[in-house]
Design an enzyme around this catalytic site. Structure first.
Site, mmCIF file in Angstrom:
data_model
loop_
_atom_site.group_PDB
_atom_site.id
_atom_site.type_symbol
_atom_site.label_atom_id
_atom_site.label_comp_id
_atom_site.label_asym_id
_atom_site.label_seq_id
_atom_site.Cartn_x
_atom_site.Cartn_y
_atom_site.Cartn_z
ATOM 1 C CG ASP A 50 4.705 1.331 -45.839
ATOM 2 O OD1 ASP A 50 4.114 2.435 -45.882
ATOM 3 O OD2 ASP A 50 4.154 0.258 -46.159
ATOM 4 C CD GLU A 129 3.445 4.632 -7.360
ATOM 5 O OE1 GLU A 129 2.420 3.995 -7.030
ATOM 6 O OE2 GLU A 129 3.900 5.578 -6.705
ATOM 7 C CD GLU A 131 -0.984 -1.703 -9.247
ATOM 8 O OE1 GLU A 131 -0.894 -1.262 -8.086
ATOM 9 O OE2 GLU A 131 -2.068 -1.892 -9.821
ATOM 10 C CD GLU A 186 0.101 -3.421 -5.855
ATOM 11 O OE1 GLU A 186 -0.945 -3.743 -5.253
ATOM 12 O OE2 GLU A 186 0.700 -2.350 -5.624
ATOM 13 C CD GLU A 193 3.639 -0.533 -7.679
ATOM 14 O OE1 GLU A 193 2.417 -0.746 -7.557
ATOM 15 O OE2 GLU A 193 4.241 0.399 -7.100
ATOM 16 C CG HIS A 242 -1.361 4.865 -8.525
ATOM 17 N ND1 HIS A 242 -1.200 4.223 -7.310
ATOM 18 C CD2 HIS A 242 -2.577 4.496 -8.982
ATOM 19 C CE1 HIS A 242 -2.275 3.516 -7.046
ATOM 20 N NE2 HIS A 242 -3.125 3.653 -8.055
ATOM 21 N NE ARG A 313 -2.140 4.706 -0.853
ATOM 22 C CZ ARG A 313 -1.316 5.233 0.023
ATOM 23 N NH1 ARG A 313 -1.794 5.763 1.126
ATOM 24 N NH2 ARG A 313 -0.006 5.253 -0.192
ATOM 25 C CD GLU A 330 -0.266 8.206 -5.902
ATOM 26 O OE1 GLU A 330 0.437 7.193 -5.949
ATOM 27 O OE2 GLU A 330 -1.004 8.494 -4.928
ATOM 28 N NE ARG A 332 -4.941 6.532 -5.273
ATOM 29 C CZ ARG A 332 -4.113 5.588 -4.835
ATOM 30 N NH1 ARG A 332 -2.811 5.845 -4.711
ATOM 31 N NH2 ARG A 332 -4.565 4.402 -4.501
#
Length: 441
Positions: A50, A129, A131, A186, A193, A242, A313, A330, A332
Site C-alpha cells: 500500500d 563519511e 558521523e 570524532e 565515525e 562529507h 577545510r 569533497e 563538506r
C-alpha cells in the site's frame, strides 16, 4: 545473481525469511518480511504493498505498488541468525501497477541521473563519511542526550568508551560484505565515525542506508542509542557527512590532468563550478531538517561558506591532496540525516550541469574563511549557505536543474512536507525562549 541462483543460495544458507527493503522520501528504511517460500513470487515482481501509507508516495485512491528486488543487494543479517534459520534482506526499487518505475522512489530518481551521466560517458564514484553520536538510555530504555563518554578526536580506551561498540558494528558490516577503511572517535563527546570504501552512487546509497540501520541496531544491543541527528548537543560539533565524489571516463579518473592547474582537469573544474552554483538548492536535500542548520553555524568546523579550495577545510568544497586515480572533490556541507539517494542524485546533476555548460569556478580560497571579516568575505565574493530550512527550500524551489534531477513527483512532495515541517517548527515555543524571556517581560 539470477532468481534461481538466489533461491538456491537461500536454501544453502538455511534462510527462513527475507526482508524486502526500500527507502521513503526522507531516506527512512522500510521493509516487509516474507517467508523464503514467497521469494520466487517477490523476484517475479508479484509482491504488492500500500503506497498510500508511505510518506510522499501515493494517494489512497491509487495506492497499489510493487516491489522490484535487486538480487545484488542480498545479504544475511548477522544479528538475526538462529539455529532454526537465518534472515536475509533485499533492497528493492518500487514500481507502479503497470510495471514502470515509480517516479517517487528515491532509488529510481538516482538511477535516472546516473543514466544521464552514462550518456555523457561518465561514471561516478562516491564515498561518504557519516558521523554519529552514541547516547545513554534512561531506566525505561528511552534515549537521552547524555553521551556515553567524554573522549575527543582519535582518543583511545579507556577514554573512548565506544571502542567495543564500534568494533561490533564493524564486524557486522564486514559480515554483510562492506569494505571498511577506518573507524575512530570524532571531535565531539560521544561522537564516532566509521568509513567504508567508495562505490558507484546506487551501491553507495544502498550501503549508507544499511550502515545507518546497522549502527542503530548494534548500539541498541549495547544498551545505547545511536543517532545521525546533525546537532544533538549545544556547544559541541555536529555530525557531518562529507561526500567525496569523482567521475571516470573510459576507465580513467576524469578529474585528473597531470598538466592542468593543481593537476585538475577541465571536467573537474566544471564539476566544482556546478556544485558551487547549485549548492544552495542542494542544501535543502543534503541538510534536510530544521536541526541541520544548528550545525551549519560558524565556530564548529562545519563549512558555511560557498567557496572551494585545495586542502582548506573551512570551504564548502575541498580537493584532497591525492591525485591520479584518487583525484576527487569533497563536498563538506551535507549531514547524515540526508536521504543518500536524493543527495547523490542532486550532487551529480549539479556537477554534470557545470560540465555541460563549461562553467568555471571562482578562484580557490586558501585562507581560513572562519577568520575573515564580513568585508573580506565580500571582497572575495564569498557567499553563505542558507541559514535555515526555509531559505534552503526557497533556493530549491528556484533551481530547475535540481528539480529535474528529483523529478516533479519527488520535488513537489518533498517541498510540501518540508514546508509543513518548517511551519510546525516556527509555531513551537522552545525552552530557550522561556529561559530568556519569561521573567524579563
Amino acid at each position: 545473481m539470477s532468481a534461481s541462483d538466489l533461491i538456491a543460495r537461500c536454501k544453502d544458507e538455511n534462510v527462513r525469511f527475507v526482508r524486502l527493503q526500500f527507502s521513503e522520501l526522507h531516506g527512512q528504511l522500510k521493509n516487509v518480511q516474507i517467508p523464503v517460500d514467497e521469494l520466487d513470487k517477490a523476484l517475479g515482481g508479484e509482491m504488492m504493498f500500500d503506497g498510500s501509507s508511505i510518506r510522499g508516495y501515493k494517494r489512497i485512491e491509487q495506492s497499489d505498488m510493487y516491489f522490484r528486488p535487486d538480487p545484488d543487494t542480498f545479504t544475511i543479517l548477522p544479528w538475526r541468525q538462529r539455529a532454526s534459520g537465518a534472515v536475509a534482506r533485499l533492497i528493492c526499487d518500487v514500481a507502479d501497477p503497470d510495471g514502470s518505475p515509480f517516479a517517487g522512489d528515491p532509488r529510481v530518481a538516482l538511477k535516472k541521473v546516473v543514466a544521464e551521466a552514462a550518456e555523457l560517458g561518465f561514471t561516478m564514484a562516491v564515498g561518504p563519511e557519516a558521523e554519529f553520536f552514541l547516547f545513554k538510555r534512561d531506566a525505561s530504555g528511552a534515549p537521552t542526550v547524555d553521551p556515553h563518554d567524554k573522549a575527543g578526536y582519535f582518543d583511545v580506551a579507556p577514554s573512548d568508551l565506544g571502542e567495543n561498540t564500534r568494533r561490533d558494528i564493524e564486524d557486522t558490516l564486514h559480515e554483510m560484505g562492506f569494505n571498511l577503511e577506518a573507524s575512530h572517535h570524532e571531535v565531539a563527546i560521544g561522537q564516532h565515525e566509521i568509513d567504508f570504501r567508495h562505490a558507484d552512487p546506487i551501491t553507495c546509497a544502498d550501503n549508507l542506508v544499511t550502515f545507518r540501520w546497522v549502527v542503530r541496531v548494534i548500539a541498541a544491543e549495547h544498551g545505547m542509542h545511536a543517532t545521525f541527528m546533525p546537532k544533538p548537543i549545544f556547544g559541541e560539533n555536529g555530525s557531518g557527512m562529507h561526500v567525496n565524489q569523482s567521475l571516470s571516463k573510459d576507465g580513467e579518473n576524469a578529474f585528473f590532468d597531470p598538466n592542468g592547474e593543481l593537476e585538475l582537469s577541465e571536467t573537474a573544474y566544471g564539476y566544482i563550478a556546478g556544485l558551487l552554483s547549485h549548492v544552495k538548492a542542494i542544501t535543502a536535500i543534503a541538510n534536510p531538517t530544521v536541526n541541520s542548520y544548528k550545525r551549519l553555524v560558524p565556530g564548529y568546523e562545519a563549512p558555511v561558506y560557498i567557496a572551494w579550495s585545495p586542502g582548506n577545510r573551512s570551504a564548502a568544497i575541498r580537493i584532497p591532496n591525492k591525485r591520479g586515480r584518487s583525484t576527487r572533490a569533497e563536498l563538506r556541507t551535507p549531514d547524515p540525516s540526508a536521504n543518500p539517494y536524493l543527495a547523490f542524485a542532486v550532487m551529480l546533476a549539479a556537477g554534470l550541469d557545470g560540465i555541460k555548460k563549461g562553467l568555471k569556478p571562482p578562484a580557490p580560497v586558501n585562507k581560513n574563511i572562519y577568520h575573515l571579516t564580513d568585508a573580506e568575505q565580500s571582497d572575495l565574493g564569498i557567499d553563505s549557505l542558507p541559514h535555515n530550512l526555509e531559505d534552503a527550500l526557497d533556493a530549491l524551489e528556484a533551481d530547475d536543474v535540481i528539480r529535474n534531477a528529483l523529478g516533479d513527483h519527488i520535488f513537489e512532495a518533498y517541498l510540501a512536507e518540508k514546508r509543513a515541517e518548517w511551519s510546525e517548527y516556527r509555531a513551537q515555543v522552545h525552552q530557550w525562549e522561556l529561559d530568556r524571556y519569561m521573567e524579563s517581560f
